[in-house]
Motif scaffolding. Structure first.
Motif, PDB file in Angstrom:
ATOM      1  N   ALA A 107       0.911  -1.458   0.259  1.00  0.00           N
ATOM      2  CA  ALA A 107      -0.103   0.234   0.016  1.00  0.00           C
ATOM      3  C   ALA A 107       1.125   1.076   0.274  1.00  0.00           C
ATOM      4  O   ALA A 107       0.572   2.327  -0.926  1.00  0.00           O
ATOM      5  CB  ALA A 107      -0.897   0.115   0.738  1.00  0.00           C
ATOM      6  N   LEU A 108       1.804   1.126   0.607  1.00  0.00           N
ATOM      7  CA  LEU A 108       2.479   2.611   0.612  1.00  0.00           C
ATOM      8  C   LEU A 108       3.735   2.002  -0.648  1.00  0.00           C
ATOM      9  O   LEU A 108       4.037   2.969  -1.252  1.00  0.00           O
ATOM     10  CB  LEU A 108       4.340   1.892   2.229  1.00  0.00           C
ATOM     11  CG  LEU A 108       4.911   2.999   2.439  1.00  0.00           C
ATOM     12  CD1 LEU A 108       3.682   4.676   1.870  1.00  0.00           C
ATOM     13  CD2 LEU A 108       5.643   3.016   3.411  1.00  0.00           C
ATOM     14  N   TRP A 109       4.044   1.560  -1.085  1.00  0.00           N
ATOM     15  CA  TRP A 109       4.361   1.210  -2.016  1.00  0.00           C
ATOM     16  C   TRP A 109       4.404   1.945  -3.512  1.00  0.00           C
ATOM     17  O   TRP A 109       4.949   2.723  -4.192  1.00  0.00           O
ATOM     18  CB  TRP A 109       4.505  -0.302  -2.577  1.00  0.00           C
ATOM     19  CG  TRP A 109       6.531  -0.582  -4.225  1.00  0.00           C
ATOM     20  CD1 TRP A 109       7.094  -0.407  -3.262  1.00  0.00           C
ATOM     21  CD2 TRP A 109       5.986  -0.895  -4.886  1.00  0.00           C
ATOM     22  NE1 TRP A 109       7.905  -0.915  -5.256  1.00  0.00           N
ATOM     23  CE2 TRP A 109       6.564  -1.222  -5.847  1.00  0.00           C
ATOM     24  CE3 TRP A 109       3.803  -1.311  -5.747  1.00  0.00           C
ATOM     25  CZ2 TRP A 109       7.142  -2.543  -6.975  1.00  0.00           C
ATOM     26  CZ3 TRP A 109       4.664  -1.745  -6.459  1.00  0.00           C
ATOM     27  CH2 TRP A 109       5.959  -1.895  -7.519  1.00  0.00           C
ATOM     28  N   ILE A 110       2.606   1.850  -3.493  1.00  0.00           N
ATOM     29  CA  ILE A 110       2.306   2.078  -5.221  1.00  0.00           C
ATOM     30  C   ILE A 110       1.406   3.669  -4.056  1.00  0.00           C
ATOM     31  O   ILE A 110       0.969   4.286  -5.250  1.00  0.00           O
ATOM     32  CB  ILE A 110       0.613   0.963  -5.410  1.00  0.00           C
ATOM     33  CG1 ILE A 110       0.665   1.400  -6.754  1.00  0.00           C
ATOM     34  CG2 ILE A 110      -0.070   1.210  -3.936  1.00  0.00           C
ATOM     35  CD1 ILE A 110       1.416   0.699  -7.182  1.00  0.00           C
ATOM     36  N   ALA A 111       1.483   3.920  -2.689  1.00  0.00           N
ATOM     37  CA  ALA A 111       0.948   4.945  -2.679  1.00  0.00           C
ATOM     38  C   ALA A 111       1.168   6.303  -3.640  1.00  0.00           C
ATOM     39  O   ALA A 111      -0.054   6.876  -3.587  1.00  0.00           O
ATOM     40  CB  ALA A 111       1.378   5.134  -1.048  1.00  0.00           C
ATOM     41  N   ALA A 112       1.899   6.607  -4.216  1.00  0.00           N
ATOM     42  CA  ALA A 112       2.351   7.985  -5.014  1.00  0.00           C
ATOM     43  C   ALA A 112       1.055   7.993  -6.343  1.00  0.00           C
ATOM     44  O   ALA A 112       0.928   8.614  -6.705  1.00  0.00           O
ATOM     45  CB  ALA A 112       3.422   7.495  -5.800  1.00  0.00           C
ATOM     46  N   TYR A 113       0.520   6.589  -6.454  1.00  0.00           N
ATOM     47  CA  TYR A 113      -0.341   6.791  -7.618  1.00  0.00           C
ATOM     48  C   TYR A 113      -1.864   7.983  -7.483  1.00  0.00           C
ATOM     49  O   TYR A 113      -2.594   7.894  -8.311  1.00  0.00           O
ATOM     50  CB  TYR A 113      -1.261   5.415  -7.929  1.00  0.00           C
ATOM     51  CG  TYR A 113      -0.099   4.466  -8.962  1.00  0.00           C
ATOM     52  CD1 TYR A 113       1.161   4.247  -8.704  1.00  0.00           C
ATOM     53  CD2 TYR A 113      -0.991   3.973  -9.661  1.00  0.00           C
ATOM     54  CE1 TYR A 113       1.626   3.551  -9.557  1.00  0.00           C
ATOM     55  CE2 TYR A 113      -0.329   3.170 -10.704  1.00  0.00           C
ATOM     56  CZ  TYR A 113       1.610   2.972 -10.599  1.00  0.00           C
ATOM     57  OH  TYR A 113       1.805   2.051 -11.986  1.00  0.00           O
ATOM     58  N   MET A 114      -2.268   8.023  -5.670  1.00  0.00           N
ATOM     59  CA  MET A 114      -2.896   8.572  -5.770  1.00  0.00           C
ATOM     60  C   MET A 114      -2.597   9.970  -6.202  1.00  0.00           C
ATOM     61  O   MET A 114      -3.428  10.794  -6.285  1.00  0.00           O
ATOM     62  CB  MET A 114      -2.966   8.462  -4.061  1.00  0.00           C
ATOM     63  CG  MET A 114      -1.328   9.583  -3.285  1.00  0.00           C
ATOM     64  SD  MET A 114      -1.504   9.759  -1.634  1.00  0.00           S
ATOM     65  CE  MET A 114      -1.769   8.675  -1.360  1.00  0.00           C
ATOM     66  N   VAL A 115      -1.139  10.705  -7.097  1.00  0.00           N
ATOM     67  CA  VAL A 115      -1.531  11.558  -7.097  1.00  0.00           C
ATOM     68  C   VAL A 115      -1.205  11.848  -9.133  1.00  0.00           C
ATOM     69  O   VAL A 115      -0.683  12.389  -9.684  1.00  0.00           O
ATOM     70  CB  VAL A 115      -0.392  12.734  -6.595  1.00  0.00           C
ATOM     71  CG1 VAL A 115      -0.956  13.589  -5.244  1.00  0.00           C
ATOM     72  CG2 VAL A 115       0.608  12.190  -6.277  1.00  0.00           C
ATOM     73  N   MET A 116      -0.552  10.631  -9.361  1.00  0.00           N
ATOM     74  CA  MET A 116      -0.013  10.153 -10.577  1.00  0.00           C
ATOM     75  C   MET A 116      -0.782  10.886 -11.464  1.00  0.00           C
ATOM     76  O   MET A 116      -0.672  11.422 -12.792  1.00  0.00           O
ATOM     77  CB  MET A 116      -0.215   9.294 -10.354  1.00  0.00           C
ATOM     78  CG  MET A 116       1.464   8.441 -11.672  1.00  0.00           C
ATOM     79  SD  MET A 116       1.408   6.663 -11.909  1.00  0.00           S
ATOM     80  CE  MET A 116       0.496   6.218 -13.137  1.00  0.00           C
ATOM     81  N   PRO A 117      -2.697  10.244 -11.329  1.00  0.00           N
ATOM     82  CA  PRO A 117      -2.809  10.977 -13.008  1.00  0.00           C
ATOM     83  C   PRO A 117      -3.259  12.688 -12.506  1.00  0.00           C
ATOM     84  O   PRO A 117      -2.764  13.021 -13.591  1.00  0.00           O
ATOM     85  CB  PRO A 117      -4.673  10.697 -12.052  1.00  0.00           C
ATOM     86  CG  PRO A 117      -4.548   9.703 -11.569  1.00  0.00           C
ATOM     87  CD  PRO A 117      -3.305   9.905 -10.286  1.00  0.00           C
ATOM     88  N   LEU A 118      -3.062  13.414 -11.783  1.00  0.00           N
ATOM     89  CA  LEU A 118      -3.139  14.580 -11.610  1.00  0.00           C
ATOM     90  C   LEU A 118      -1.910  14.894 -12.099  1.00  0.00           C
ATOM     91  O   LEU A 118      -1.669  16.548 -13.070  1.00  0.00           O
ATOM     92  CB  LEU A 118      -3.279  15.540 -10.282  1.00  0.00           C
ATOM     93  CG  LEU A 118      -3.148  16.921 -10.307  1.00  0.00           C
ATOM     94  CD1 LEU A 118      -4.050  17.206 -11.111  1.00  0.00           C
ATOM     95  CD2 LEU A 118      -2.866  17.457  -8.753  1.00  0.00           C
ATOM     96  N   VAL A 119      -0.515  14.711 -11.535  1.00  0.00           N
ATOM     97  CA  VAL A 119       0.465  15.074 -12.124  1.00  0.00           C
ATOM     98  C   VAL A 119       0.881  14.437 -13.158  1.00  0.00           C
ATOM     99  O   VAL A 119       1.325  15.120 -14.447  1.00  0.00           O
ATOM    100  CB  VAL A 119       1.745  13.853 -11.279  1.00  0.00           C
ATOM    101  CG1 VAL A 119       3.671  14.501 -11.866  1.00  0.00           C
ATOM    102  CG2 VAL A 119       2.060  14.879  -9.879  1.00  0.00           C
ATOM    103  N   SER A 120       0.685  13.289 -14.080  1.00  0.00           N
ATOM    104  CA  SER A 120       1.348  12.875 -15.008  1.00  0.00           C
ATOM    105  C   SER A 120      -0.003  13.421 -16.046  1.00  0.00           C
ATOM    106  O   SER A 120       0.360  12.954 -17.341  1.00  0.00           O
ATOM    107  CB  SER A 120       0.915  11.300 -15.214  1.00  0.00           C
ATOM    108  OG  SER A 120      -0.409  11.369 -14.920  1.00  0.00           O
ATOM    109  N   MET A 121      -0.890  13.976 -15.988  1.00  0.00           N
ATOM    110  CA  MET A 121      -1.783  14.414 -17.215  1.00  0.00           C
ATOM    111  C   MET A 121      -1.815  15.734 -16.963  1.00  0.00           C
ATOM    112  O   MET A 121      -1.721  16.952 -18.195  1.00  0.00           O
ATOM    113  CB  MET A 121      -3.746  14.041 -17.148  1.00  0.00           C
ATOM    114  CG  MET A 121      -3.379  12.414 -16.977  1.00  0.00           C
ATOM    115  SD  MET A 121      -5.655  11.939 -16.434  1.00  0.00           S
ATOM    116  CE  MET A 121      -6.021  11.981 -17.590  1.00  0.00           C
ATOM    117  N   ALA A 122      -1.780  16.984 -15.827  1.00  0.00           N
ATOM    118  CA  ALA A 122      -2.085  17.934 -15.828  1.00  0.00           C
ATOM    119  C   ALA A 122      -0.623  18.893 -15.849  1.00  0.00           C
ATOM    120  O   ALA A 122      -0.262  19.430 -15.945  1.00  0.00           O
ATOM    121  CB  ALA A 122      -2.418  18.412 -14.864  1.00  0.00           C
TER     122      ALA A 122
END
Lengths: 634, 109
Positions: free
Chosen positions: A80-95
């Motif tokens: 859960a901690l390993w993948i946690a950055a996916y929480m902001v990935m859509p915003l970062v990688s798209m915007a």
């Protein structure tokens, strides 16, 4: 023919028919439009659902449904901690770069990432360097995804008699063909089926077909995950029960053992990988095929896994007694036990960080590694050309805004659900450490069988297959567009007629696909490491140059080339260092920091140096890309 | 770099740059929250009693699950209200080979 395998075959048939139907439909929709723009970018016309789901599905590659479940199963809640950055990935990688890059691509009619960079500086050299590096790294990606597709299909079809006949036929036909005859026949059949399906629909439907199938694949993945989540929670007795049981679990013990029957056998006796072995109350699982030869009473040392959690041992012994699990009646003499380097003999590690690890004595996820991954996931995704090229395809900024919301919600559900599902899998399905990549299909089969609905396994297994397919089609198109658009159209014949471009586009897509198939017939031993190498390499190569090109007027063509080569050089250098230091094909973590961060620093520093000592940027280009030349002030 | 009589800055460039800075801030806030909480409460010894919240270890709930929901809400709010809409230019036909292309580069004084 059993019910489950028939369902799997029907699912695959239905799925393939749908994919081809979408390709035919997209071919019809694209008729009458500019071929190159349509084939490689779907005429930049995609709305919210198409854009959001193609972005989400391309990102969620085969790894999300094979490697990620295997990691959760092996290390527990720490993932859960390993993948946690996916929480902001859509915003970062798209915007972060989406709106600005789409604007520049439209201004210059750029259809590919190298073309965006080339047009930004009006420099063919920038385009050529970007194209070369993109093709180099992207090809490794393709290889890995083709391999994953072949493996998933072979799992799906394993018990299907028709498939076994095809395997037998192919085995006999290819026995004298060099290189091809070294591949496992079942894998070869599946690889060919998978590759043919992908290549045909990509060639026929182009980018639009890829996006439409991504939408379908995104829906399949979502439905599959939600169904699995419901069944897993129901069968495990709720999440709290799963976590409490995980806390009691002790990591198993890998090792080697000699298996004996006690008497000399008259003919060869074979025991398949995965066979359960019971000896004086202890439980083991075979990690590879074991054979007791004619005239002997024991095997040579073979890989085994010793189950050490008391409630798992009790449960498996109970199943043996009730006849649910056959007992081959062998004596097991462990010759080379290999306990986990972190967590051996201890309870509680599956519910805490850093998580148990068989090969690392500081555990799976030390805090430094966790920090590195929180940086790596969103920014490496931003630097992937397969994601960037999707940012060229949305039709307006409203589509981008609503797609960020859609992908953010989609990822929240999918990834958190996967963590819960495979924590439940660790409790419900012991002994998968012998083949962790098979965790997803094996758990799908077990869940549906135990729920009395084995036909549903086909749909659940279609989810990872869809994930792999949606990545392969995108990479295939990125590589072929790089060859046709960035090399042929830019450097060989700018005035090539549409018919010529059409033939070339189709041919390159087919050739790239066939080449990838030939390469993965015998995949290199370190293929997984090559994937990591390619992911890091692409982001190291493209992220800094692209961000600076879009947002910094002082960025120049020379600095862009330097940044691309600097990031790549740092990546290659650290990989060589890693090979020398650890004898592994993996970049060296200097000072314990993720090599990706060093790559970015290298890329940035060299770009700044070149800007400081090099010529100033072209003023016309600065005006064109950073000023509103249509306003009164122009 | 900028000259007195230059046209105003491109509005898409201006708004994108402003959004980029806020995206980095949002990422940083979640970075501090997740890593700060999990490093403090998620790396306890196996002997420490396990506390669960809705079935998850409490460090997962407060250190990953809650920030994940927060990140999804913040991302949605940011995308819907803070990212500016702009009319993007229509893609023009493939440009003819430019002078710079012929020269092989474009960096000059």
């Amino acid at each position: 023919m059993n019910e489950g395998s028939t369902a799997a075959l029907l699912t695959f048939a239905g799925y393939t028919i749908s994919v081809f139907a979408l390709a035919i439909l997209s071919n019809r929709v694209g008729k009458g439009k500019d071929f190159v723009g349509e084939y490689f970018l779907g005429s930049r016309s995609f709305g919210v659902w198409a854009f959001a789901l193609t972005f989400a599905a391309t990102n969620a590659s085969g790894g999300s449904f094979t490697g990620f479940p295997a990691l959760i199963y092996t290390h527990g809640w720490t993932l859960a901690l390993w993948i946690a950055a996916y929480m902001v990935m859509p915003l970062v990688s798209m915007a972060l770069i989406g709106k600005r890059m789409n604007q520049i691509a439209r201004k210059t009619n750029a259809l590919t990432i190298p073309e965006v960079l080339r047009a930004r500086f009006e420099s063919p050299a920038v385009g050529l360097v970007a194209t070369s590096l993109l093709i180099f790294f992207m090809f490794f990606y393709l290889l890995a995804q083709f391999k994953a597709g072949g493996i998933i299909l072979s799992t799906l079809f394993a018990d299907e008699p028709l498939f076994q006949s095809a395997v037998s036929f192919v085995s006999q036909t290819t026995v004298n063909i060099p290189w091809v005859n070294q591949a496992e026949p079942d894998y070869l059949v599946c690889l060919i089926i998978f590759a043919a399906a992908v290549i045909i629909y990509v060639v026929y439907g182009g980018f639009r077909a890829v996006v439409w199938t991504d939408v379908m694949q995104g829906i399949v993945m979502f439905v599959g995950v939600i169904l699995m989540l419901g069944m897993a929670l129901w069968q495990v007795g709720g999440l709290d029960n799963a976590t409490r049981k995980l806390e009691q679990m002790i990591p198993p013990e890998h090792g080697s053992a000699i298996l004996s029957t006690g008497t000399v056998v008259a003919t060869d006796q074979t025991f398949a990988k995965g066979t359960w072995l019971f000896d004086t109350g202890k439980v083991f699982r075979l990690g590879e095929l074991a054979i007791i030869r004619e005239g002997q009473s024991s095997t040579v040392p073979v890989k085994i896994l010793k189950i050490t959690t008391p409630f798992e041992v009790e449960g498996l012994n109970a199943k043996r007694i009730s006849g649910q699990i056959p007992d081959p009646g062998l004596t097991v003499r462990v010759t080379d036990p290999k306990p986990y380097k972190y967590g051996a003999g201890q309870t509680g590690n599956y519910v805490r960080n850093p998580g148990p690890d068989s090969g690392n004595d500081v555990g799976f996820l030390a805090i430094g590694t966790a920090i590195s991954f929180f940086i790596f996931w969103p920014f490496a995704a931003t630097g992937q050309p397969s994601n960037m090229v999707r940012l060229l395809s949305f039709k307006d900024t409203r589509t981008l805004r609503y797609s960020i919301v859609t992908v953010a919600i989609y990822y929240s559900i999918i990834y958190f659900a996967l963590i819960i599902i495979f924590c439940c899998a660790r409790v419900l399905m012991p002994g998968m450490e012998i083949a962790p990549d098979q965790t997803m299909p094996a758990f799908a089969a077990q869940l549906t069988r135990d729920a009395g609905i084995p036909w549903l396994a086909g749909l659940l297994v279609a989810a990872p297959f869809a994930a792999v397919m949606s990545s392969v089609d995108s990479f295939l198109l990125v590589v072929s567009s790089a060859v046709v658009r960035d090399i042929y159209q830019q450097h060989v014949d700018r005035q090539a007629p549409e018919k010529m471009i059409k033939i070339l586009s189709y041919s390159v897509t087919v050739i790239v696909g066939v080449l990838a198939v030939l390469c993965v017939l015998n995949p290199p031993q370190y293929l997984q490491d090559l994937i990591v190498f390619a992911t890091g390499g692409l982001a190291a190569c493209f992220l800094i140059p692209m961000v600076l090109s879009l947002y910094w007027p002082r960025m120049t063509a020379n600095a862009t080339i330097a940044a691309m080569l600097g990031g790549t050089g740092m990546h290659l250098g650290l990989t060589c260092w890693g090979y020398i230091a650890d004898k592994e094909f993996r970049a060296y973590s200097f000072l314990g920091v993720n090599p990706f961060i060093w790559d970015l620093i290298g890329s940035l520093v060299i770009a700044l140096i070149v800007i400081a000592v090099g010529p100033k940027p072209n003023r016309d280009l600065v005006l064109k890309f950073f000023h509103d030349t249509t306003s009164d002030g122009s | 770099m900028a000259h007195e009589h230059d046209p105003p800055l491109d509005p898409v460039f201006k708004s994108s740059l402003r959004e980029l800075k806020w995206i980095i801030v949002i990422w940083l806030v979640h970075f501090v929250w997740v890593l700060g909480y999990c490093s403090t409460y998620g790396y306890l010894t196996p002997e420490t009693p396990l506390i669960t919240v809705i079935g998850m270890p409490s460090w997962v709930f407060w250190g990953v699950f809650v920030p994940w929901i927060a990140a999804t809400l913040v991302s949605s709010w940011f995308a819907l209200t803070q990212i500016e809409d702009h009319a993007l230019p229509d893609a023009s036909p493939l440009p003819e080979k430019s002078e710079a292309d012929e020269k092989g580069g474009a960096d000059h004084e």
